[in-house]
Design a protein around this motif. Structure first.
Motif, PDB file in Angstrom:
ATOM      1  N   ILE A  45      12.704  -8.456  -1.353  1.00  0.00           N
ATOM      2  CA  ILE A  45      11.451  -8.309  -0.613  1.00  0.00           C
ATOM      3  C   ILE A  45      11.317  -6.872  -0.120  1.00  0.00           C
ATOM      4  O   ILE A  45      12.241  -6.317   0.476  1.00  0.00           O
ATOM      5  N   ILE A  46      10.153  -6.281  -0.359  1.00  0.00           N
ATOM      6  CA  ILE A  46       9.835  -4.954   0.155  1.00  0.00           C
ATOM      7  C   ILE A  46       8.756  -5.116   1.222  1.00  0.00           C
ATOM      8  O   ILE A  46       7.770  -5.811   1.008  1.00  0.00           O
ATOM      9  N   VAL A  47       8.960  -4.456   2.359  1.00  0.00           N
ATOM     10  CA  VAL A  47       8.021  -4.544   3.475  1.00  0.00           C
ATOM     11  C   VAL A  47       7.327  -3.195   3.630  1.00  0.00           C
ATOM     12  O   VAL A  47       7.988  -2.157   3.695  1.00  0.00           O
ATOM     13  N   PHE A  48       5.990  -3.227   3.667  1.00  0.00           N
ATOM     14  CA  PHE A  48       5.181  -2.031   3.889  1.00  0.00           C
ATOM     15  C   PHE A  48       4.291  -2.288   5.101  1.00  0.00           C
ATOM     16  O   PHE A  48       3.236  -2.912   4.965  1.00  0.00           O
ATOM     17  N   PRO A  49       4.707  -1.854   6.290  1.00  0.00           N
ATOM     18  CA  PRO A  49       3.872  -2.086   7.471  1.00  0.00           C
ATOM     19  C   PRO A  49       2.528  -1.365   7.357  1.00  0.00           C
ATOM     20  O   PRO A  49       2.465  -0.212   6.930  1.00  0.00           O
ATOM     21  N   MET A  50       1.476  -2.050   7.700  1.00  0.00           N
ATOM     22  CA  MET A  50       0.134  -1.467   7.712  1.00  0.00           C
ATOM     23  C   MET A  50      -0.259  -1.299   9.183  1.00  0.00           C
ATOM     24  O   MET A  50      -0.572  -2.280   9.856  1.00  0.00           O
ATOM     25  N   LEU A  51      -0.228  -0.083   9.669  1.00  0.00           N
ATOM     26  CA  LEU A  51      -0.436   0.172  11.087  1.00  0.00           C
ATOM     27  C   LEU A  51      -1.886   0.408  11.453  1.00  0.00           C
ATOM     28  O   LEU A  51      -2.254   0.283  12.615  1.00  0.00           O
ATOM     29  N   ASP A  52      -2.709   0.741  10.494  1.00  0.00           N
ATOM     30  CA  ASP A  52      -4.110   1.035  10.768  1.00  0.00           C
ATOM     31  C   ASP A  52      -4.981   0.234   9.798  1.00  0.00           C
ATOM     32  O   ASP A  52      -4.953   0.473   8.592  1.00  0.00           O
ATOM     33  N   LYS A  53      -5.755  -0.708  10.316  1.00  0.00           N
ATOM     34  CA  LYS A  53      -6.590  -1.556   9.456  1.00  0.00           C
ATOM     35  C   LYS A  53      -7.652  -0.755   8.714  1.00  0.00           C
ATOM     36  O   LYS A  53      -8.063  -1.123   7.633  1.00  0.00           O
ATOM     37  N   GLU A  54      -8.095   0.321   9.307  1.00  0.00           N
ATOM     38  CA  GLU A  54      -9.181   1.106   8.720  1.00  0.00           C
ATOM     39  C   GLU A  54      -8.700   2.037   7.605  1.00  0.00           C
ATOM     40  O   GLU A  54      -9.487   2.486   6.793  1.00  0.00           O
ATOM     41  N   LYS A  55      -7.432   2.340   7.576  1.00  0.00           N
ATOM     42  CA  LYS A  55      -6.904   3.298   6.617  1.00  0.00           C
ATOM     43  C   LYS A  55      -6.344   2.567   5.392  1.00  0.00           C
ATOM     44  O   LYS A  55      -5.644   1.575   5.516  1.00  0.00           O
ATOM     45  N   GLU A  56      -6.677   3.063   4.229  1.00  0.00           N
ATOM     46  CA  GLU A  56      -6.117   2.516   2.997  1.00  0.00           C
ATOM     47  C   GLU A  56      -4.887   3.331   2.632  1.00  0.00           C
ATOM     48  O   GLU A  56      -4.946   4.543   2.510  1.00  0.00           O
ATOM     49  N   ASP A  57      -3.764   2.664   2.480  1.00  0.00           N
ATOM     50  CA  ASP A  57      -2.530   3.332   2.090  1.00  0.00           C
ATOM     51  C   ASP A  57      -2.212   3.036   0.636  1.00  0.00           C
ATOM     52  O   ASP A  57      -2.502   1.960   0.133  1.00  0.00           O
TER      53      ASP A  57
END
Length: 65
Positions: A45-57
């Motif tokens: 499993i790889i985890v990629f935290p998304m800290l900003d809903k408005e920003k596309e990473d």
């Protein structure tokens, strides 16, 4: 989805092999240095935290075996 069996299996593997249960993705492949918050949880499993809903990473995914 129940992750308990996976967590138990990976924790056991980590103890038996003297390794961490979680570790940064850049330890596996240095090309991930630009994603400092991403990490492996166990071996699968790889985890990629998304800290900003408005920003596309852009997320990098390592090549499979």
């Amino acid at each position: 989805m129940n992750l308990s069996p996976y967590i138990f299996r990976e924790a056991k593997y980590s103890v038996e092999n003297s390794g961490p249960l979680t570790y940064p993705t850049w330890l596996e492949n240095f090309t991930f240095y630009d994603q400092p918050l991403s990490y492996f949880f166990g071996r699968d499993i790889i985890v990629f935290p998304m800290l900003d809903k408005e920003k596309e990473d852009r997320i990098k995914i390592p090549k499979g075996e």
